[in-house]
Design a protein around this motif. Structure first.
Motif, short mmCIF file in Angstrom:
data_model
loop_
_atom_site.label_atom_id
_atom_site.label_comp_id
_atom_site.label_asym_id
_atom_site.label_seq_id
_atom_site.Cartn_x
_atom_site.Cartn_y
_atom_site.Cartn_z
N SER A 79 -24.93 102.04 94.40
CA SER A 79 -23.96 102.01 96.27
C SER A 79 -24.15 100.51 96.04
O SER A 79 -23.36 99.92 96.94
N LEU A 80 -24.64 99.64 95.13
CA LEU A 80 -25.73 98.08 95.54
C LEU A 80 -24.45 97.39 95.13
O LEU A 80 -24.03 97.83 93.47
N GLU A 81 -24.04 96.04 95.80
CA GLU A 81 -23.56 95.58 94.85
C GLU A 81 -24.48 94.88 93.25
O GLU A 81 -25.84 94.96 93.59
N GLU A 82 -23.86 93.69 91.96
CA GLU A 82 -24.50 94.08 91.17
C GLU A 82 -25.68 93.03 91.44
O GLU A 82 -26.66 92.98 90.90
N ARG A 83 -25.28 91.82 92.26
CA ARG A 83 -26.14 91.13 92.57
C ARG A 83 -26.97 91.06 92.59
O ARG A 83 -28.38 90.12 93.24
N VAL A 84 -27.41 92.66 94.07
CA VAL A 84 -28.17 93.11 94.62
C VAL A 84 -29.08 93.35 94.03
O VAL A 84 -30.57 92.69 93.98
N ARG A 85 -28.80 94.04 92.70
CA ARG A 85 -29.49 94.57 91.75
C ARG A 85 -30.01 94.22 91.15
O ARG A 85 -31.75 94.05 90.83
N PRO A 112 -20.08 105.99 66.99
CA PRO A 112 -21.84 105.76 67.98
C PRO A 112 -20.84 105.77 69.48
O PRO A 112 -21.90 106.68 70.32
N ARG A 113 -20.45 104.47 69.86
CA ARG A 113 -19.69 104.32 71.09
C ARG A 113 -19.74 105.55 72.09
O ARG A 113 -20.02 106.06 73.24
N GLN A 114 -18.73 105.75 71.30
CA GLN A 114 -17.67 107.14 72.56
C GLN A 114 -18.91 108.21 72.31
O GLN A 114 -18.53 109.10 73.03
N ILE A 115 -19.82 108.25 71.15
CA ILE A 115 -20.26 109.46 71.38
C ILE A 115 -21.28 109.46 72.69
O ILE A 115 -21.84 110.38 73.43
N ALA A 116 -21.80 108.00 72.67
CA ALA A 116 -22.91 108.10 74.07
C ALA A 116 -22.55 108.01 75.10
O ALA A 116 -23.48 108.73 75.96
N MET A 117 -21.19 107.47 75.45
CA MET A 117 -19.95 107.55 76.42
C MET A 117 -19.85 108.75 76.50
O MET A 117 -20.76 109.84 77.98
N TYR A 118 -19.35 109.91 75.43
CA TYR A 118 -19.42 111.31 75.78
C TYR A 118 -20.75 112.29 76.42
O TYR A 118 -20.64 113.09 77.12
N LEU A 119 -22.22 111.71 75.38
CA LEU A 119 -23.13 112.39 75.54
C LEU A 119 -23.79 111.76 77.39
O LEU A 119 -24.77 112.60 78.24
N SER A 120 -23.54 110.97 77.71
CA SER A 120 -23.87 109.87 79.04
C SER A 120 -22.94 111.03 80.36
O SER A 120 -23.65 111.43 81.07
N LYS A 121 -22.07 111.33 80.53
CA LYS A 121 -21.27 112.05 80.58
C LYS A 121 -21.63 113.75 81.04
O LYS A 121 -21.63 114.08 82.47
N LEU A 122 -21.92 114.15 79.70
CA LEU A 122 -22.69 115.06 79.62
C LEU A 122 -23.82 115.52 80.10
O LEU A 122 -24.28 116.47 81.14
N PRO A 180 -16.66 105.41 86.51
CA PRO A 180 -16.74 103.90 86.36
C PRO A 180 -18.62 103.16 86.30
O PRO A 180 -18.78 102.29 85.57
N GLU A 181 -19.93 104.18 86.71
CA GLU A 181 -20.79 103.11 86.18
C GLU A 181 -21.22 103.48 85.34
O GLU A 181 -21.92 102.56 84.52
N ILE A 182 -20.84 104.20 84.06
CA ILE A 182 -21.02 105.20 82.45
C ILE A 182 -20.52 103.45 81.83
O ILE A 182 -20.98 102.98 81.19
N GLY A 183 -19.30 103.17 82.92
CA GLY A 183 -18.60 101.65 82.08
C GLY A 183 -19.47 100.92 82.37
O GLY A 183 -19.06 99.59 81.34
N ARG A 184 -20.19 100.58 83.29
CA ARG A 184 -20.06 99.62 83.75
C ARG A 184 -21.62 99.06 83.12
O ARG A 184 -21.96 97.96 82.63
N ARG A 185 -22.43 100.22 82.55
CA ARG A 185 -23.51 100.63 81.61
C ARG A 185 -22.90 100.49 80.09
O ARG A 185 -23.88 100.12 79.79
N PHE A 186 -21.85 99.99 79.55
CA PHE A 186 -20.97 100.72 78.68
C PHE A 186 -20.97 98.66 78.45
O PHE A 186 -19.54 98.75 77.84
N GLY A 187 -21.18 97.33 78.63
CA GLY A 187 -20.82 95.90 78.95
C GLY A 187 -20.15 95.90 79.60
O GLY A 187 -18.70 95.16 79.45
#
Length: 501
Positions: free
Chosen positions: A305-311, A440-450, A457-464
């Motif tokens: 919930s916090l902006e990137e610059r705060v984090r 591998p990137r798609q599998i990592a995204m799949y496992l992150s959602k699972l 959106p948060e998963i997308g942010r964590r993947f670059g």
């Protein structure tokens, strides 16, 4: 006070409407509690009822946004109970120059003709250091001092518990580093270099982070340093009150003039303007070499919930996790709580075997250990018989919980998948589109959602910094392949087991 104004049609006379709105107001106060109610609903007014619509107003955009996001459904439900025809709710920001109807004919409010110097003087003591306690050996507390808005509600530090000091903080392997860091900065002499700023502590509930923060505030106040302890909610309330009273500049100046800022439960900080002001305050304090201590229930990177610059600013200091209580520390906590109970109930005795049993089965947090001691005390004093193992089992059975499943981090998934497919984590986060990296990137995204509760959106942010549609495409792609490719399905099941172990 609520102030329903006479713009009402199809809803009966104004007196009846006022009475009904007062009932809604009282229900909100009762259900939400005095602190929440006074923070968010003290300035809420019913402006009009028209057909299916109810029109409410508040003095600031932030209050409007917060109430709409968190309480609109509850307010509409309560209004519907009083005005059955009401189906929709509209909240607007009323003009800051409009006086409530109850005061419109009374002339300017008290202090309205105060000059600028007097207005500044009204806030001069807001963050003053707390004087020493009058009783020898008594612990100081951060007291309420000055008002930002000139009204009866005072803005100051959140109240401190005199019991939460370093002397009774029990140290174990899980909190030793956090305790040492907190003590180092709490007892630092003026002019000592700031080794880590901000100090960021994170832990699950009941593991002692609030105890450490308040201990820091107590120690600093005793050393005559200018210190304020705030919860995130109190910071938000103070900023909104300052905007309402048009004293935001004084609020900022006083906040940035302190030596030590301590903020608890930062995960509850909401609102874009609030976060911007908080970030400006952090920057100003750090640049002027003032100490900041912050606590939350998760690492800075997980505060979605916090902006990137705060984090980023929070992560730039020293981040320490307070881990789960080990069994030896749980025994120490139980013995301390039992000893405190015996001061009031001298006949209260708990056999060592019972203490060991409770420490072994109540593994969650310190609050549950407090609850266990209270239950043992109640059974011993009310039944009038010595505690046995059988009695203890019955007394605390509701506190014996199945351990929560392991919390999996997206970073752990990325590292494991990268290692498994012989690529680097940097490759997975990069923009490379070769087949050896994309799968591998798609599998990592799949496992992150699972395996995590994170949103697309948060998963997308964590993947670059990828878009959520990219994550959704990856999840759908791997879901389809798993049903058709047995080898891939086994491979992913293996990765899941490794992550869950």
């Amino acid at each position: 006070m609520p102030n329903p104004r006479r713009q009402i049609s199809e809803s009966g006379d104004a007196a009846t409407t006022t009475d009904a709105w007062m009932r809604v107001y009282r229900r909100l106060r009762l259900e939400l509690g005095e602190d929440v109610f006074s923070s968010w609903f003290g300035c809420l007014e019913l402006d009009a009822l028209s057909g299916d619509d109810a029109f409410l107003s508040v003095p600031t955009k932030f209050l409007k946004s917060w109430i709409q996001s968190h309480y609109a459904d509850k307010i509409l439900q309560m209004l519907g109970a009083e005005f059955p025809q009401t189906k929709r709710l509209s909240i607007t920001v009323r003009s800051s120059t409009r006086l409530p109807a109850s005061r419109a004919s009374d002339g300017p409010p008290d202090g309205a003709d105060m000059d600028a110097d007097a207005a500044r003087g009204r806030n001069a003591a807001l963050f003053a250091p707390t004087p020493p306690a009058a009783v020898p050996g008594a612990l100081p507390s951060v007291k309420k001092t000055a008002s930002l808005d000139g009204e009866s509600d005072r803005l100051s530090g959140s109240p401190l518990d005199r019991r939460l000091v370093f002397s009774n903080f029990l140290v174990g392997a899980s909190n030793q580093l956090a305790h040492a860091a907190a003590q180092r900065l709490a007892f630092a002499a003026p002019g000592d270099p700031l080794l880590f700023n901000p100090l960021y502590l994170h832990a699950s509930v009941g593991l002692g982070k609030t105890h450490l923060l308040q201990a820091v505030a107590h120690a600093a106040a005793s050393a005559r340093r200018k210190v304020i302890y705030l919860t995130a909610e109190r910071f938000m309330y103070g900023f909104v009150a300052a905007l309402k009273a048009q004293t935001a500049i004084a609020f900022k100046e006083r906040l940035r003039a302190i030596d030590l800022l301590v903020i608890d439960d930062i995960q509850f900080l909401q609102g874009k303007s609030i976060q911007q002001e908080f970030c400006h305050t952090l920057n100003a304090l750090i640049d002027s070499r003032r100490q900041i201590v912050i606590a939350a229930d998760r690492p800075p990177g997980d505060l979605e919930s916090l902006e990137e610059r705060v984090r980023s600013r929070l992560a730039g200091g020293l981040c320490i996790e307070i881990g789960a209580l080990d069994e030896a520390l749980r025994v120490k906590i139980l013995e301390a709580r039992i000893g405190a109970a015996k001061l009031v109930h001298p006949t209260f005795e708990v056999p060592a075997a019972v203490v060991a049993y409770v420490a072994a089965v109540v593994q969650t947090n310190g609050r549950d250990l407090d609850g266990a001691v209270n239950r043992l005390l109640a059974h011993a004093s009310l039944n009038g018989v010595p505690l046995s193992m059988e009695t203890a089992e019955r007394a605390i059975r509701d506190l014996v919980r199945t351990p929560e499943p392991k919390k999996i981090k997206i970073e752990d998934i990325q590292k494991l998948v990268a290692s498994h497919f012989n690529v680097s984590r940097a490759d997975i986060l990069s923009s490379r589109r070769t087949a050896t990296v994309v799968r591998p990137r798609q599998i990592a995204m799949y496992l992150s959602k699972l395996l995590t509760p994170r949103s697309l959106p948060e998963i997308g942010r964590r993947f670059g910094g990828r878009d959520h549609t990219t994550v959704l495409h990856a999840v759908r792609k791997i879901t389809g392949l798993v049903t058709a490719d047995g080898t891939l399905s086994e491979e992913i099941e293996l990765l899941k087991r490794m992550l869950l172990e």
